[in-house]
Design a protein around this motif. Structure first.
Motif, PDB file in Angstrom:
ATOM      1  N   VAL A 254       0.833  -1.203   0.000  1.00  0.00           N
ATOM      2  CA  VAL A 254       0.000   0.000   0.000  1.00  0.00           C
ATOM      3  C   VAL A 254       0.869   1.254   0.000  1.00  0.00           C
ATOM      4  CG1 VAL A 254      -1.740   1.320   1.261  1.00  0.00           C
ATOM      5  CG2 VAL A 254      -1.921  -1.176   1.149  1.00  0.00           C
ATOM      6  N   PHE A 255       1.962   1.231   0.761  1.00  0.00           N
ATOM      7  CA  PHE A 255       2.864   2.379   0.881  1.00  0.00           C
ATOM      8  C   PHE A 255       4.279   1.948   0.486  1.00  0.00           C
ATOM      9  CE2 PHE A 255      -0.509   2.953   4.058  1.00  0.00           C
ATOM     10  CZ  PHE A 255      -0.999   4.208   3.714  1.00  0.00           C
ATOM     11  N   PRO A 256       4.567   1.820  -0.814  1.00  0.00           N
ATOM     12  CA  PRO A 256       5.886   1.328  -1.235  1.00  0.00           C
ATOM     13  C   PRO A 256       6.985   2.350  -0.952  1.00  0.00           C
ATOM     14  CG  PRO A 256       4.567   1.995  -3.125  1.00  0.00           C
ATOM     15  CD  PRO A 256       3.662   2.073  -1.942  1.00  0.00           C
ATOM     16  N   GLY A 257       8.110   1.853  -0.454  1.00  0.00           N
ATOM     17  CA  GLY A 257       9.231   2.720  -0.117  1.00  0.00           C
ATOM     18  C   GLY A 257       9.257   3.015   1.366  1.00  0.00           C
ATOM     19  N   ALA A 258      10.396   2.732   1.994  1.00  0.00           N
ATOM     20  CA  ALA A 258      10.492   2.837   3.452  1.00  0.00           C
ATOM     21  C   ALA A 258      10.227   4.244   3.962  1.00  0.00           C
ATOM     22  CB  ALA A 258      11.866   2.353   3.913  1.00  0.00           C
ATOM     23  N   GLU A 259      10.759   5.251   3.305  1.00  0.00           N
ATOM     24  CA  GLU A 259      10.580   6.618   3.778  1.00  0.00           C
ATOM     25  C   GLU A 259       9.139   7.081   3.591  1.00  0.00           C
ATOM     26  OE1 GLU A 259      11.372  10.275   5.488  1.00  0.00           O
ATOM     27  OE2 GLU A 259      12.437   8.364   5.555  1.00  0.00           O
ATOM     28  N   TYR A 260       8.562   6.769   2.455  1.00  0.00           N
ATOM     29  CA  TYR A 260       7.151   7.088   2.201  1.00  0.00           C
ATOM     30  C   TYR A 260       6.264   6.430   3.246  1.00  0.00           C
ATOM     31  CZ  TYR A 260       2.672   6.883  -0.380  1.00  0.00           C
ATOM     32  OH  TYR A 260       1.357   6.958  -0.762  1.00  0.00           O
ATOM     33  N   ARG A 261       6.541   5.166   3.534  1.00  0.00           N
ATOM     34  CA  ARG A 261       5.746   4.437   4.518  1.00  0.00           C
ATOM     35  C   ARG A 261       5.927   5.032   5.919  1.00  0.00           C
ATOM     36  NH1 ARG A 261       7.093   0.217   2.586  1.00  0.00           N
ATOM     37  NH2 ARG A 261       8.720  -0.597   3.956  1.00  0.00           N
ATOM     38  N   ARG A 262       7.150   5.406   6.244  1.00  0.00           N
ATOM     39  CA  ARG A 262       7.415   5.959   7.572  1.00  0.00           C
ATOM     40  C   ARG A 262       6.639   7.252   7.811  1.00  0.00           C
ATOM     41  NH1 ARG A 262      10.243   9.649  10.086  1.00  0.00           N
ATOM     42  NH2 ARG A 262      11.069  10.545   8.155  1.00  0.00           N
ATOM     43  N   THR A 263       6.453   8.049   6.767  1.00  0.00           N
ATOM     44  CA  THR A 263       5.811   9.355   6.946  1.00  0.00           C
ATOM     45  C   THR A 263       4.309   9.344   6.682  1.00  0.00           C
ATOM     46  OG1 THR A 263       6.333   9.958   4.645  1.00  0.00           O
ATOM     47  CG2 THR A 263       7.929  10.571   6.344  1.00  0.00           C
ATOM     48  N   THR A 264       3.777   8.270   6.131  1.00  0.00           N
ATOM     49  CA  THR A 264       2.373   8.267   5.691  1.00  0.00           C
ATOM     50  C   THR A 264       1.532   7.156   6.302  1.00  0.00           C
ATOM     51  OG1 THR A 264       3.218   9.074   3.559  1.00  0.00           O
ATOM     52  CG2 THR A 264       0.906   8.426   3.633  1.00  0.00           C
ATOM     53  N   HIS A 265       2.147   6.006   6.554  1.00  0.00           N
ATOM     54  CA  HIS A 265       1.427   4.810   6.998  1.00  0.00           C
ATOM     55  C   HIS A 265       0.587   5.062   8.252  1.00  0.00           C
ATOM     56  CE1 HIS A 265       1.398   0.880   9.244  1.00  0.00           C
ATOM     57  NE2 HIS A 265       1.045   0.424   8.067  1.00  0.00           N
ATOM     58  N   HIS A 266       1.068   5.896   9.164  1.00  0.00           N
ATOM     59  CA  HIS A 266       0.357   6.118  10.424  1.00  0.00           C
ATOM     60  C   HIS A 266      -1.029   6.715  10.216  1.00  0.00           C
ATOM     61  CE1 HIS A 266       2.068  10.112   9.660  1.00  0.00           C
ATOM     62  NE2 HIS A 266       1.117  10.582  10.431  1.00  0.00           N
ATOM     63  N   ARG A 267      -1.227   7.427   9.105  1.00  0.00           N
ATOM     64  CA  ARG A 267      -2.539   8.028   8.851  1.00  0.00           C
ATOM     65  C   ARG A 267      -3.607   6.956   8.630  1.00  0.00           C
ATOM     66  NH1 ARG A 267      -0.692  12.017   4.038  1.00  0.00           N
ATOM     67  NH2 ARG A 267       1.031  13.107   5.107  1.00  0.00           N
ATOM     68  N   LEU A 268      -3.238   5.889   7.919  1.00  0.00           N
ATOM     69  CA  LEU A 268      -4.193   4.806   7.708  1.00  0.00           C
ATOM     70  C   LEU A 268      -4.459   4.067   9.005  1.00  0.00           C
ATOM     71  CD1 LEU A 268      -5.927   3.265   5.695  1.00  0.00           C
ATOM     72  CD2 LEU A 268      -3.949   1.804   5.202  1.00  0.00           C
ATOM     73  N   MET A 269      -3.424   3.861   9.806  1.00  0.00           N
ATOM     74  CA  MET A 269      -3.618   3.198  11.086  1.00  0.00           C
ATOM     75  C   MET A 269      -4.514   4.031  12.005  1.00  0.00           C
ATOM     76  SD  MET A 269      -1.920   0.415  10.587  1.00  0.00           S
ATOM     77  CE  MET A 269      -2.460   0.634   8.873  1.00  0.00           C
ATOM     78  N   ALA A 270      -4.388   5.349  11.938  1.00  0.00           N
ATOM     79  CA  ALA A 270      -5.260   6.221  12.724  1.00  0.00           C
ATOM     80  C   ALA A 270      -6.699   6.125  12.251  1.00  0.00           C
ATOM     81  CB  ALA A 270      -4.762   7.664  12.641  1.00  0.00           C
ATOM     82  N   ALA A 271      -6.897   6.054  10.929  1.00  0.00           N
ATOM     83  CA  ALA A 271      -8.255   5.929  10.398  1.00  0.00           C
ATOM     84  C   ALA A 271      -8.889   4.620  10.851  1.00  0.00           C
ATOM     85  CB  ALA A 271      -8.221   6.008   8.869  1.00  0.00           C
ATOM     86  N   PHE A 272      -8.127   3.536  10.816  1.00  0.00           N
ATOM     87  CA  PHE A 272      -8.642   2.249  11.284  1.00  0.00           C
ATOM     88  C   PHE A 272      -8.995   2.314  12.769  1.00  0.00           C
ATOM     89  CE2 PHE A 272      -6.078  -0.388   7.953  1.00  0.00           C
ATOM     90  CZ  PHE A 272      -6.941   0.039   6.966  1.00  0.00           C
ATOM     91  N   THR A 273      -8.105   2.899  13.541  1.00  0.00           N
ATOM     92  CA  THR A 273      -8.319   2.982  14.987  1.00  0.00           C
ATOM     93  C   THR A 273      -9.576   3.776  15.313  1.00  0.00           C
ATOM     94  OG1 THR A 273      -5.934   2.832  15.398  1.00  0.00           O
ATOM     95  CG2 THR A 273      -7.276   3.739  17.168  1.00  0.00           C
ATOM     96  N   ASP A 274      -9.838   4.823  14.560  1.00  0.00           N
ATOM     97  CA  ASP A 274     -11.002   5.667  14.823  1.00  0.00           C
ATOM     98  C   ASP A 274     -12.313   4.995  14.416  1.00  0.00           C
ATOM     99  OD1 ASP A 274      -9.361   7.631  15.818  1.00  0.00           O
ATOM    100  OD2 ASP A 274      -9.280   8.773  13.949  1.00  0.00           O
ATOM    101  N   VAL A 275     -12.234   4.100  13.431  1.00  0.00           N
ATOM    102  CA  VAL A 275     -13.439   3.450  12.915  1.00  0.00           C
ATOM    103  C   VAL A 275     -13.938   2.343  13.838  1.00  0.00           C
ATOM    104  CG1 VAL A 275     -14.055   1.734  11.151  1.00  0.00           C
ATOM    105  CG2 VAL A 275     -13.261   3.990  10.466  1.00  0.00           C
ATOM    106  N   VAL A 276     -13.021   1.600  14.434  1.00  0.00           N
ATOM    107  CA  VAL A 276     -13.379   0.357  15.115  1.00  0.00           C
ATOM    108  C   VAL A 276     -14.345   0.514  16.282  1.00  0.00           C
ATOM    109  CG1 VAL A 276     -12.448  -1.536  16.507  1.00  0.00           C
ATOM    110  CG2 VAL A 276     -11.371  -0.928  14.351  1.00  0.00           C
ATOM    111  N   PRO A 277     -14.188   1.494  17.183  1.00  0.00           N
ATOM    112  CA  PRO A 277     -15.050   1.516  18.374  1.00  0.00           C
ATOM    113  C   PRO A 277     -16.547   1.522  18.098  1.00  0.00           C
ATOM    114  CG  PRO A 277     -13.183   2.968  18.691  1.00  0.00           C
ATOM    115  CD  PRO A 277     -13.130   2.520  17.261  1.00  0.00           C
ATOM    116  N   ALA A 278     -16.968   2.057  16.962  1.00  0.00           N
ATOM    117  CA  ALA A 278     -18.398   2.111  16.660  1.00  0.00           C
ATOM    118  C   ALA A 278     -18.991   0.734  16.404  1.00  0.00           C
ATOM    119  CB  ALA A 278     -18.642   3.015  15.447  1.00  0.00           C
ATOM    120  N   ASP A 279     -18.200  -0.182  15.860  1.00  0.00           N
ATOM    121  CA  ASP A 279     -18.710  -1.492  15.458  1.00  0.00           C
ATOM    122  C   ASP A 279     -17.918  -2.664  16.027  1.00  0.00           C
ATOM    123  OD1 ASP A 279     -20.831  -0.600  13.583  1.00  0.00           O
ATOM    124  OD2 ASP A 279     -19.133   0.204  12.449  1.00  0.00           O
TER     125      ASP A 279
END
Length: 208
Positions: free
Chosen positions: A33-58
């Motif tokens: 999803v996020f190819p390249g170590a530097e790209y992943r290091r600076t961007t990947h956390h946003r998707l993890m935050a979106a997942f974390t915010d979604v879960v409590p409702a369901d």
């Protein structure tokens, strides 16, 4: 000695996001999803935050008491079809909205949601193990297994099946030891890794 586990609350958000971000930096699917170590290091956390915010409702987020590991679970109702209620209703335009919020120029953020929703089993209520994250310096201690096993005990008590997509061959073997079985049709990400959909019947429902 057993692993102490509790349900995460609102104050645990940053802990969970950080755990998932660190734990999945080298994961085959996150790397796709996020190819390249530097790209992943600076961007990947946003998707993890979106997942974390979604879960409590369901669903629910379980964390070890020492904050070294977490597991995200979604409760999928019987009437759900192909992920229609998954990820807080992230279906159709919902996947596009997630991409826009996380990384607008990265079509794979949207595609991974659509592809996994497309293979998600429908018809029966079940618990969906979305992600398990363990701090890199604590991996190999059985913390992820303890988190999953604790939730599977709940599934057994409630007579509910469980479902997940293993993102590596090693993960698939681990989940097989916990009673999951490959559904028979793997998801081959375009120019990327393979994901293995796996299903587990509750203990009381397993055939002898």
């Amino acid at each position: 000695m057993g692993v102490a586990i509790r349900t995460a609350g609102p104050d645990d958000r940053e802990l969970v996001v950080g755990l998932l971000d660190e734990a999945f930096q080298s994961d085959p699917v996150s790397s796709w999803v996020f190819p390249g170590a530097e790209y992943r290091r600076t961007t990947h956390h946003r998707l993890m935050a979106a997942f974390t915010d979604v879960v409590p409702a369901d669903g629910r987020i379980d964390v070890t008491e020492d904050g070294s590991a977490c597991a995200l679970w979604l409760s999928v109702p019987a009437e759900d079809e192909h992920g229609g209620e998954l990820a807080g209703g992230q279906v159709g335009d919902g996947f596009a909205r997630m991409r826009e919020a996380v990384d607008p120029g990265n079509e794979r953020v949207e595609l991974i949601g659509r592809l996994t929703a497309g293979i998600h089993p429908s018809g029966r209520a079940h618990e969906y193990l979305w992600m398990v994250g363990v701090a890199p310096d604590r991996q190999g201690e059985g913390l992820g297994t303890a988190l999953v096993a604790s939730a599977l005990d709940r599934c057994d008590r409630d007579g509910l099946p469980a479902y997940l997509e293993a993102s590596s061959a090693r993960g698939r073997l681990l989940y097989e030891r916990l009673g999951f079985a490959f559904t028979g049709t793997a998801l081959h990400l375009p120019d990327g890794p393979v994901m293995w959909p796996m299903w587990r019947e509750p203990e009381s429902y397993r055939p002898l």
